[in-house]
Write a protein that holds these residues in place. Structure first.
Motif, PDB file in Angstrom:
ATOM      1  N   PHE A  59       0.775  -1.191  -0.036  1.00 27.46           N
ATOM      2  CA  PHE A  59       0.020   0.121  -0.122  1.00 27.46           C
ATOM      3  C   PHE A  59       0.985   1.271   0.084  1.00 27.46           C
ATOM      4  N   ASP A  60       2.314   1.259  -0.154  1.00 29.57           N
ATOM      5  CA  ASP A  60       3.089   2.347  -0.216  1.00 29.57           C
ATOM      6  C   ASP A  60       2.731   3.347  -1.130  1.00 29.57           C
ATOM      7  N   SER A  61       2.348   3.251  -2.589  1.00 28.92           N
ATOM      8  CA  SER A  61       2.243   3.934  -3.236  1.00 28.92           C
ATOM      9  C   SER A  61       0.920   4.729  -3.126  1.00 28.92           C
ATOM     10  N   VAL A  62      -0.128   4.274  -2.214  1.00 26.50           N
ATOM     11  CA  VAL A  62      -1.454   4.806  -2.082  1.00 26.50           C
ATOM     12  C   VAL A  62      -1.473   5.733  -0.693  1.00 26.50           C
ATOM     13  N   THR A  63      -0.583   5.164   0.234  1.00 28.59           N
ATOM     14  CA  THR A  63      -0.680   5.852   1.514  1.00 28.59           C
ATOM     15  C   THR A  63      -0.362   7.173   1.684  1.00 28.59           C
ATOM     16  N   ASP A  64       0.587   7.581   0.928  1.00 27.76           N
ATOM     17  CA  ASP A  64       1.037   9.131   0.963  1.00 27.76           C
ATOM     18  C   ASP A  64      -0.095  10.003   0.379  1.00 27.76           C
ATOM     19  N   LYS A  65      -1.116   9.498  -0.294  1.00 29.09           N
ATOM     20  CA  LYS A  65      -2.195  10.162  -0.813  1.00 29.09           C
ATOM     21  C   LYS A  65      -3.514  10.267  -0.065  1.00 29.09           C
ATOM     22  N   LEU A  66      -3.327   9.287   1.040  1.00 25.89           N
ATOM     23  CA  LEU A  66      -4.650   9.312   1.808  1.00 25.89           C
ATOM     24  C   LEU A  66      -4.703  10.445   3.058  1.00 25.89           C
ATOM     25  N   LYS A  67      -5.361  11.252   2.957  1.00 29.17           N
ATOM     26  CA  LYS A  67      -5.498  12.361   3.929  1.00 29.17           C
ATOM     27  C   LYS A  67      -7.088  12.394   4.218  1.00 29.17           C
ATOM     28  N   ALA A  68      -7.630  13.235   5.052  1.00 35.16           N
ATOM     29  CA  ALA A  68      -8.859  13.604   5.466  1.00 35.16           C
ATOM     30  C   ALA A  68      -9.516  14.341   4.077  1.00 35.16           C
ATOM     31  N   GLY A  69     -10.802  13.994   3.742  1.00 35.87           N
ATOM     32  CA  GLY A  69     -11.484  14.431   2.657  1.00 35.87           C
ATOM     33  C   GLY A  69     -11.158  13.730   1.332  1.00 35.87           C
ATOM     34  N   VAL A  70     -10.316  12.591   1.447  1.00 32.31           N
ATOM     35  CA  VAL A  70     -10.356  11.834   0.119  1.00 32.31           C
ATOM     36  C   VAL A  70     -11.169  10.740   0.034  1.00 32.31           C
ATOM     37  N   ASP A  71     -11.779  10.574  -1.124  1.00 28.44           N
ATOM     38  CA  ASP A  71     -12.809   9.536  -1.588  1.00 28.44           C
ATOM     39  C   ASP A  71     -11.967   8.443  -1.930  1.00 28.44           C
ATOM     40  N   ILE A  72     -12.252   7.120  -1.439  1.00 28.60           N
ATOM     41  CA  ILE A  72     -11.889   5.945  -1.603  1.00 28.60           C
ATOM     42  C   ILE A  72     -12.873   4.780  -1.585  1.00 28.60           C
ATOM     43  N   GLN A  73     -12.501   3.736  -2.232  1.00 26.96           N
ATOM     44  CA  GLN A  73     -13.289   2.361  -2.360  1.00 26.96           C
ATOM     45  C   GLN A  73     -12.240   1.586  -1.607  1.00 26.96           C
ATOM     46  N   VAL A  74     -12.532   0.639  -0.647  1.00 35.06           N
ATOM     47  CA  VAL A  74     -11.750  -0.521  -0.144  1.00 35.06           C
ATOM     48  C   VAL A  74     -12.618  -1.453   0.026  1.00 35.06           C
ATOM     49  N   SER A  75     -11.800  -2.766  -0.051  1.00 36.68           N
ATOM     50  CA  SER A  75     -12.466  -4.112  -0.035  1.00 36.68           C
ATOM     51  C   SER A  75     -11.285  -4.932   0.877  1.00 36.68           C
ATOM     52  N   GLY A  76     -11.749  -5.761   1.526  1.00 37.61           N
ATOM     53  CA  GLY A  76     -10.986  -6.649   2.212  1.00 37.61           C
ATOM     54  C   GLY A  76     -11.884  -7.595   3.385  1.00 37.61           C
ATOM     55  N   PHE A  77     -11.276  -8.083   4.372  1.00 42.16           N
ATOM     56  CA  PHE A  77     -11.891  -8.658   5.383  1.00 42.16           C
ATOM     57  C   PHE A  77     -12.148  -7.928   6.792  1.00 42.16           C
ATOM     58  N   ILE A  78     -13.266  -8.360   7.486  1.00 43.32           N
ATOM     59  CA  ILE A  78     -13.378  -7.678   8.893  1.00 43.32           C
ATOM     60  C   ILE A  78     -13.055  -8.725   9.855  1.00 43.32           C
ATOM     61  N   ALA A  79     -12.647  -8.028  11.035  1.00 45.33           N
ATOM     62  CA  ALA A  79     -12.119  -8.772  12.274  1.00 45.33           C
ATOM     63  C   ALA A  79     -12.350  -8.256  13.396  1.00 45.33           C
ATOM     64  N   LEU A  80     -12.679  -8.776  14.502  1.00 45.03           N
ATOM     65  CA  LEU A  80     -13.014  -8.183  15.699  1.00 45.03           C
ATOM     66  C   LEU A  80     -11.663  -7.473  16.478  1.00 45.03           C
ATOM     67  N   GLN A  81     -11.701  -6.577  16.701  1.00 42.03           N
ATOM     68  CA  GLN A  81     -10.531  -5.590  17.559  1.00 42.03           C
ATOM     69  C   GLN A  81     -11.056  -5.244  18.827  1.00 42.03           C
ATOM     70  N   GLN A  82     -10.216  -5.778  19.687  1.00 39.84           N
ATOM     71  CA  GLN A  82     -10.361  -5.169  21.193  1.00 39.84           C
ATOM     72  C   GLN A  82      -9.395  -4.137  21.533  1.00 39.84           C
ATOM     73  N   SER A  83      -9.935  -3.161  22.142  1.00 34.05           N
ATOM     74  CA  SER A  83      -9.331  -1.774  22.356  1.00 34.05           C
ATOM     75  C   SER A  83      -8.738  -2.359  23.786  1.00 34.05           C
ATOM     76  N   ARG A  84      -7.545  -1.167  24.094  1.00 33.22           N
ATOM     77  CA  ARG A  84      -7.024  -1.334  25.535  1.00 33.22           C
ATOM     78  C   ARG A  84      -8.065  -1.458  26.683  1.00 33.22           C
ATOM     79  N   ASN A  85      -9.035  -0.654  26.542  1.00 31.62           N
ATOM     80  CA  ASN A  85     -10.282  -0.427  27.525  1.00 31.62           C
ATOM     81  C   ASN A  85     -11.217  -1.492  27.484  1.00 31.62           C
ATOM     82  N   GLY A  86     -10.888  -2.649  26.626  1.00 38.86           N
ATOM     83  CA  GLY A  86     -11.887  -3.684  26.577  1.00 38.86           C
ATOM     84  C   GLY A  86     -13.113  -3.598  25.690  1.00 38.86           C
TER      85      GLY A  86
END
Length: 101
Positions: A59-86
């Motif tokens: 993703f190095d070629s695209v990450t430098d272009k990602l900033k607030a306000g940019v429109d994107i389409q993303v696909s991938g998989f979802i997973a459960l993530q637990q934060s430090r506060n549970g």
């Protein structure tokens, strides 16, 4: 069951990048999605905000272009993530990202 795929378009709200202790580059962003869908023969406004994680050099070629306000389409998989506060939340791990503007 092995199916786990999500495609979503939206606008980047926030974006930050960091390297893991293992040296893997990660970009984490908040994606805001708004759309109008039909459910039970009625129009429904859909709104959500989801965290998206882009991991690795591919993703190095695209990450430098990602900033607030940019429109994107993303696909991938979802997973459960637990934060430090549970707190649990679903996170979208990107497999493909396309800039839309």
């Amino acid at each position: 069951m092995t199916t786990n795929h999500l495609a979503l378009s939206g606008r980047v709200l926030r974006c930050r990048a960091f390297d893991s202790p293992a040296g893997i580059h990660h970009t984490v962003l908040q994606l805001e999605h708004k759309s109008l869908r039909v459910e039970a023969d009625m129009q429904r406004h859909v709104y959500c905000v989801i965290q998206v994680i882009l991991s690795g050099q591919r993703f190095d070629s695209v990450t430098d272009k990602l900033k607030a306000g940019v429109d994107i389409q993303v696909s991938g998989f979802i997973a459960l993530q637990q934060s430090r506060n549970g707190q649990n939340r679903l996170v979208l791990h990107a497999e493909n990202v396309e800039l839309k503007n």
